[in-house]
Write an enzyme that holds these catalytic residues in place. Structure first.
Site, mmCIF file in Angstrom:
data_model
loop_
_atom_site.group_PDB
_atom_site.id
_atom_site.type_symbol
_atom_site.label_atom_id
_atom_site.label_comp_id
_atom_site.label_asym_id
_atom_site.label_seq_id
_atom_site.Cartn_x
_atom_site.Cartn_y
_atom_site.Cartn_z
ATOM 1 C CG HIS A 184 -2.180 -0.972 0.677
ATOM 2 N ND1 HIS A 184 -2.183 -2.299 1.006
ATOM 3 C CD2 HIS A 184 -3.241 -0.779 -0.140
ATOM 4 C CE1 HIS A 184 -3.232 -2.874 0.429
ATOM 5 N NE2 HIS A 184 -3.887 -1.980 -0.263
ATOM 6 C CD GLU A 189 -10.072 -8.524 -2.870
ATOM 7 O OE1 GLU A 189 -8.988 -7.974 -3.075
ATOM 8 O OE2 GLU A 189 -10.959 -8.025 -2.137
ATOM 9 C CG ASP A 199 -5.605 -9.188 -1.854
ATOM 10 O OD1 ASP A 199 -4.522 -9.408 -1.281
ATOM 11 O OD2 ASP A 199 -6.374 -8.269 -1.504
ATOM 12 C CB CYS A 220 -9.983 -2.179 -8.951
ATOM 13 S SG CYS A 220 -10.450 -3.448 -7.785
HETATM 14 C C1 PEP Z 1 -6.676 -6.033 -5.005
HETATM 15 O O1 PEP Z 1 -6.535 -6.909 -4.157
HETATM 16 O O2 PEP Z 1 -6.388 -6.181 -6.204
HETATM 17 C C2 PEP Z 1 -7.175 -4.699 -4.632
HETATM 18 C C3 PEP Z 1 -7.427 -3.791 -5.545
HETATM 19 O O3 PEP Z 1 -7.341 -4.434 -3.312
HETATM 20 P P1 PEP Z 1 -6.154 -4.029 -2.313
HETATM 21 O O4 PEP Z 1 -4.927 -3.751 -3.134
HETATM 22 O O5 PEP Z 1 -6.624 -2.843 -1.559
HETATM 23 O O6 PEP Z 1 -6.034 -5.262 -1.483
HETATM 24 MG MG MG Z 2 -7.424 -6.734 -2.212
#
Ligand code: PEP
Ligand code: MG
Length: 571
Positions: free
Chosen positions: A189, A431, A455, A502
């Site tokens: 993140h 995911e 994920d 996403c």
């Molecule tokens: C993902 O897992 O692809 C996602 C967009 O969520 P995050 O990166 O917040 O886990």
């Molecule tokens: Mg995720």
């Protein structure tokens, strides 16, 4: 001169001196003092400097991140002005004739232990506040510099073992030219936030904190994932050139800002952005985003000491929806866990946090937290084009439960006389492999899918997205991933629904032609990736790519896939 290789986490080149974000050595000796008055004066001075620093940090957090993030610093300021803590330190200096460092440490330790042993969660949090502020005061007593990422006021490259999302959010873009860390991957993140702040970053270098001294000159190449330590003049020149070329390229991309995203053969796809806070919306619009494909709401809950209220959340959701106008905004409900912690929830430590009690699992058990968020979202729904999705859905039952809670809160609000939009689409993130495999069954009940490859890849290949030692297994182009993605898109289309993505894969230049071939409808990515993606798509023929679909899906390895795409798309 030496260099390190890491993971290119955020585009661009930074050249500046190193600023190490490490807690300094705060060890001290106990001393007996005669002049206790001047010892008390030293303490007062250290407290005053600490307070004025915290005031500045608080102000910075308020303007760059919003009120809720500034609150934690108010709590720290309160500690520093609390006579119940400060008086005993002064008394100890005077009655025991000891130095201020010793009196501060003894007294703080006593309070920390007392608070840590209390039942009440709020009181236990005070222990963490005291620990934090004591370090700052101690550093000033010892006259060693204490890292203040929010107060950096000269051009630097920040270096750290890791950066938490809230550390990253404190970085002032005007001065922090780039950052580089020992650990983390492209989808950690801190990397995601670096991209939304548009700060060049290289993560996962393993040991940059050991290789670099405070003040060394560094080049951070966030395009190719390299860090050069104390470069030669020639190297500086060649990287300045690379930076200039990158700026020129950005200007080329910007020409497509207000254009739709259409392939060479006339197929339209939607290019939308991932955001973490209402402040990110400006970047989405500046980069020509056609909507928000993922609003990660957990940042509303992080960097503070308590849950955000319904009204605080309502304000944030409303602000995003209003700024985006008619453009779609997909809000993801709370996805806490993994590398996003909420210390104030006091959840027990887990062996495998990414596989544990997180996201929708937590929300279904703590439905008090979940219902508050759902109400805030529903109340905001009349201010724009809201879509809601649930994270980490592993079973149909979870989706049904989450949707039922949403509908219950909607009924309650309607009965209370509050307006709620009638056409909010409700979808899920795909995911977890189980959901990708039975996407057909899900497609009958959801309004849309958004594939979370960050994920999905880690679960499919069993490779922790944060661990650079297994990053070789983190393979977006692995045929298993392509087949899962294909399955989800086909399932959606068979039921007349749409499928988006996403995860970071949606903005990757090798993945984009594959995703076009597979028929993905919506691509959600860091705002800064939108214009390069639009430029790329303009030159691709969707129909030609679709003719390679079966070939791609039956390939043996990720390398085969990558080589094939490179050849067909001249990359
Ligand atoms: C993902 O897992 O692809 C996602 C967009 O969520 P995050 O990166 O917040 O886990
Ligand atoms: Mg995720």
């Amino acid at each position: 001169m030496s260099s390190l290789t890491g993971i290119a986490a955020s585009n661009g080149i930074a050249i500046a001196k190193a600023y190490k974000l490490a807690i300094p050595d705060l060890s001290f000796e106990k001393k007996n003092v005669e002049d206790t008055n001047s010892e008390v004066d030293r303490l007062t001075k250290a407290l005053d400097i600490s307070k004025s620093e915290l005031e500045k940090i608080k102000e910075h957090a308020r303007t760059s991140l919003g009120d809720e993030h500034a609150e934690i610093f108010s709590a720290h300021l309160l500690v520093l002005s609390d006579p119940e803590l400060i008086n005993p330190i002064e008394d100890k200096i005077k009655t025991d004739s000891v130095n201020a460092e010793f009196a501060l440490d003894e007294t703080a330790q006593m309070f920390i232990q007392m608070f840590e042993n209390m039942e009440n969660e709020y009181m236990r949090e005070r222990a963490a506040d005291i620990k934090d502020v004591t370090k700052r005061v101690m550093a000033h007593l010892l006259d060693v510099s204490f890292p203040n990422p929010a107060l950096i006021d000269e051009q630097v490259v920040v270096i750290a073992e890791d950066l938490t999302p809230s550390d990253t959010a404190q970085l002032n873009k005007q001065f922090v030219q780039g950052f580089t860390t020992n650990i983390g991957g492209r989808t950690s993140h801190s990397a995601i936030m670096a991209r939304s702040l548009e700060i060049p970053a290289v993560v996962g270098t393993k040991d940059v904190t050991e290789q670099v001294k405070q003040g060394d000159i560094l080049i951070v190449d966030g395009i190719d994932g390299e860090v050069i330590i104390n470069p030669s003049e020639e190297q500086v020149k060649s990287y300045q050139q690379k930076q200039e070329d990158f700026e020129k390229q950005k200007q080329e991309w910007a020409k497509l800002k207000d254009e739709p995203s259409v392939s060479k053969d006339g197929h339209h796809v939607e290019l939308v952005a991932n955001i973490g806070t209402p402040n990110d919306v400006e970047g989405v619009l500046n980069n020509g985003g056609e909507g928000v494909g993922l609003y990660r709401t957990e940042f509303l809950y992080m960097g503070k000491n308590e849950l955000p209220t319904e009204d605080e959340q309502f304000d944030a959701y409303k602000s995003v929806l209003e700024q985006m106008g008619e453009k779609p905004v997909v809000v993801r409900t709370l996805d806490i866990g993994g590398d996003k912690e909420l210390p104030y929830l006091e959840l027990p430590e887990e062996m495998n946090p990414f596989l544990g009690f997180r996201a929708i699992r937590l929300c279904l058990e703590r439905d008090d937290i979940f219902r508050t968020q759902l109400r805030a979202l529903l109340r905001a729904s009349t201010y724009g084009n809201l879509k809601i999705m649930f994270p980490m859905i592993a079973t149909l039952d979870e989706f049904r439960q989450a949707k039922a809670l949403l509908l219950e809160e909607k009924d309650k609000l309607t009965q209370e006389g509050t307006d709620v939009s009638d056409d909010i689409e409700i979808g899920i993130m795909v995911e977890i492999p189980s959901t990708a495999v039975i996407a057909r069954q899900f497609a009958k009940e959801v309004d849309f899918f958004s594939i979370g490859t960050n994920d999905l890849i880690q679960y499919t290949l069993a490779a922790d997205r944060m661990n650079e030692r297994v990053s070789y297994l983190y393979q977006p182009y692995h045929p298993a991933i392509l087949n899962l993605v294909h399955n989800v898109i086909e399932a959606a289309h068979a039921e007349g629904k749409w499928a988006g993505m996403c995860g970071e894969m949606a903005g990757d230049s090798i993945a984009i032609p594959i995703l076009l071939a597979l028929g993905l409808d919506e691509f959600s990515m860091s705002a800064t990736s939108i214009l390069p993606a639009r430029t790329q798509i303009k030159d691709l023929s969707k129909e030609e790519l679709a003719s390679y679909k079966e070939q791609l899906l039956s390939m043996n390895t990720a390398d085969d896939v990558e080589a094939f795409v490179r050849e067909k798309t001249n990359q």
